[in-house]
Motif scaffolding. Structure first.
Motif, mmCIF file in Angstrom:
data_model
loop_
_atom_site.group_PDB
_atom_site.id
_atom_site.type_symbol
_atom_site.label_atom_id
_atom_site.label_comp_id
_atom_site.label_asym_id
_atom_site.label_seq_id
_atom_site.Cartn_x
_atom_site.Cartn_y
_atom_site.Cartn_z
ATOM 1 N N PHE A 14 -42.589 -29.444 -35.248
ATOM 2 C CA PHE A 14 -43.142 -28.508 -34.266
ATOM 3 C C PHE A 14 -44.651 -28.643 -34.127
ATOM 4 O O PHE A 14 -45.323 -27.743 -33.641
ATOM 5 N N ALA A 22 -46.501 -27.876 -30.861
ATOM 6 C CA ALA A 22 -45.503 -27.569 -29.836
ATOM 7 C C ALA A 22 -45.697 -26.132 -29.367
ATOM 8 O O ALA A 22 -46.006 -25.251 -30.154
ATOM 9 N N VAL A 58 -40.475 -25.360 -28.435
ATOM 10 C CA VAL A 58 -39.710 -25.091 -29.651
ATOM 11 C C VAL A 58 -38.382 -24.426 -29.305
ATOM 12 O O VAL A 58 -37.324 -24.808 -29.822
ATOM 13 N N LEU A 112 -40.487 -19.200 -37.829
ATOM 14 C CA LEU A 112 -41.249 -19.048 -36.590
ATOM 15 C C LEU A 112 -41.919 -17.682 -36.519
ATOM 16 O O LEU A 112 -42.978 -17.523 -35.923
#
Lengths: 387, 195
Positions: A321, A324, A329, A369
């Motif tokens: 990631f 990103a 994502v 995340l």
């Protein structure tokens, strides 16, 4: 006041040659809002013709991220939930796998203990090996439910499954009209195939590869949708070409490269790891050197310092990631965990970093995340993103 | 040339599709020009930055419309004209800003006599200058001690001519405020700086 006169005043104001009397005149016009359209036209005309030299002292990167943030806040304030619609060309294939898979699952599953069943309601497992093979006669085989061994004979070629990879071996020359097979992966599945010439192809989730079971003399040509990584077997007499749905063609001269042709991504991207390829778009073409990435729309733009590890991370079982955006994502997550991503309000302007295994459960990925300040709610297979 | 505009049309399409990287490219390509234009309208770095920011925010909010736009600069200026006129009306031309504009434009046309008078005031305003932010101090000293023009200051400090002037005007206003407390010199300073 005629427009030209007003424009003249504004011009003098901007180039600092306005007199006190003129300034007073300008002030009156603007403050009293007379003839607003004419005023705007005058300002626009000046903007078109002035090219002042100099640069903005502000930190552009910081200003730019503020711009995205503030714009998204405003979008959120004026509209409700934004549903990201993903083009689902693979819907039919995915449905077929789901039906078959579900059928098998219900027939074969052992009766699970109650606690596990309750747990499974909340866990969305990662994607795994699996694909659908569409044979020349249109019949379909689900590859993740098959045992190792020869699964089909296509003309003079044997199709074998071995340790999660499909292999083509042929004896004798190609037929006059080559038979074509198509390997399709739904969301949440990826698969590997070894083509009859020894070229290995990794197919990412929600992707397809269309190829002849025996390559004819003089050329090797396949068509890809979604994302695939190629390790092309060198053969100077038969150039290898990859075609994509948007018309771009990649000509290979013996090499390893990745093609990202998902239709929900903003552009088609081809990343070269080894060897040499030529990328042809509708208008223009480019030869890539190792480490370069071509961004292909109608034209080809070459990024000479591509992050190749990131481009092929998926093949190695990793999400990368690095730099990103949230949208990028979430598109990857939607494809691998087969969830629908819905943004409750705006799309937060967040950029990520780091790597994760693609073998993790969805909740573990989401937890990671969430460290970046974005929050999620899962409702069935609908993943709601909250700022 | 046609290559550049082809490339830009592609960028515009990418931006319309939500590609932030593509928007960053456009921003990098046009931010300086937009900022410099805004600076000439606002005569203030802060306001010019605000305007630039506001214009690019509006364009991103309405990015879907870019799919049918052929030239980004034309679109940029259409968005900018509204923002700029609004700023002229709300912040730049209203009476509250009159002192600033008056000093700003007046400073354009200093006579040699006035320049000498400024020099004489040097010692009186020295303390006031020390309270200014460093960059403003530099502009003031280059202008009033070394006698450089705004063009020369701009070159020397790698700033724009408008910025140099803006700093100068704000110096003068700050000095006036500072000396306003100093009853002894008030009359003469006001006479020289703001007659």
């Amino acid at each position: 006041m005629p427009p030209s006169e007003f424009q003249h005043l504004v011009q003098k104001f901007t180039d600092d040659s306005i007199t006190a009397a003129e300034l007073q005149q300008l002030r009156q016009w603007v403050l009293e809002d007379r003839d607003a359209d004419m005023q705007e036209a005058a300002i626009e005309a000046i903007l078109h013709h002035s090219h002042p030299a100099g640069h903005m002292p502000a930190d552009k990167a910081a200003m730019f991220s503020y711009i995205l943030e503030e714009a998204n806040r405003r979008t959120a304030a004026t509209s409700g939930a934004v549903v990201v619609s993903v083009k689902r060309w693979w819907a039919a294939a995915a449905a077929a796998v789901l039906l078959l898979g579900t059928g098998l699952y219900f027939l074969t599953r052992p009766k699970p203990p109650a606690t596990v069943a309750q747990h499974s309601v909340h866990s969305i497992l990662p994607g795994r090996e699996g694909a659908i093979l569409t044979l020349a006669d249109g019949s379909r085989l689900v590859l993740d439910s098959l045992q190792n061994g020869v699964i089909s004979r296509q003309g003079r070629a044997d199709v074998r499954l071995q340790h999660g990879q499909l292999l083509y071996t042929h004896n004798g020359a190609a037929a006059a009209l080559p038979a074509y097979n198509t390997m399709t992966t739904p969301r949440g599945r990826q698969f590997r195939v070894m083509l009859p010439d020894g070229t290995a192809v990794w197919l990412n989730a929600a992707s397809s590869l269309h190829y002849p079971v025996v390559f004819p003399e003089g050329e090797r040509s396949v068509t890809v949708t979604g994302e695939a990584y190629f390790e092309v077997a060198p053969d100077p007499h038969r150039p290898f070409t990859v075609k994509t749905a948007n018309g771009a063609v990649i000509e290979v001269l013996g090499t390893s490269f990745n093609v990202n042709a998902y239709t929900d991504e903003t552009a088609l991207r081809t990343t070269l790891l080894q060897g040499k390829i030529r990328v042809k778009a509708a208008a223009g073409n480019s030869i890539l050197q190792p480490g370069e990435q071509a961004v292909i729309t109608q034209t080809v733009t070459v990024n000479t310092h591509a992050n190749t590890a990131q481009a092929v991370a998926w093949k190695n079982g990793i999400f990368n990631f690095q730099h990103a955006t949230l949208e990028e994502v979430m598109r990857q997550i939607a494809r691998w965990y087969d969830v629908e991503v819905v943004y409750e309000k705006n799309i937060p302007a967040i950029t990520f970093g780091g790597e994760m295994g693609r073998d993790l459960e969805l909740k573990d990925v989401l937890e990671f995340l969430q460290g970046s300040g974005v929050h999620f709610k899962l409702s069935g297979r609908k993943l709601i993103v909250m700022p | 040339m046609s290559n550049t505009s082809d490339n830009e049309r592609e960028l515009l399409r990418l931006v319309a599709a939500g590609d932030e990287n593509a928007y960053r490219l456009l921003f990098d390509r046009y931010a300086d020009r937009m900022y410099m234009n805004a600076l000439h309208f606002t005569k203030s770095e802060e306001l010019a930055q605000d305007l630039t920011q506001e214009i690019f925010i509006r364009i991103w909010v309405n990015r879907l419309k870019l799919a049918t736009v052929d030239r980004f600069d034309a679109w940029l200026f259409t968005v900018a004209r509204n923002v700029i006129r609004n700023e002229l009306k709300k912040k730049i031309l209203p009476v509250e800003n009159e002192a600033f504009l008056h000093t700003y434009f007046r400073d354009n046309n200093l006579t040699p006599q006035e320049r000498i008078e400024y020099k004489e005031l040097e010692s009186s305003v020295h303390q006031a200058i020390r309270n200014l932010p460093p960059q403003m101090q530099t502009v003031f000293l280059l202008s009033r001690q070394e006698g450089l023009t705004h063009e020369e200051i701009a070159l020397r400090m790698n700033i724009s001519v408008v910025s140099s002037k803006t700093y100068m005007v704000r110096c003068l206003l700050a000095i006036r405020r500072h000396l306003g407390k100093d009853a002894v010199k008030l009359g003469i300073v006001v006479f020289f700086l703001f007659k």
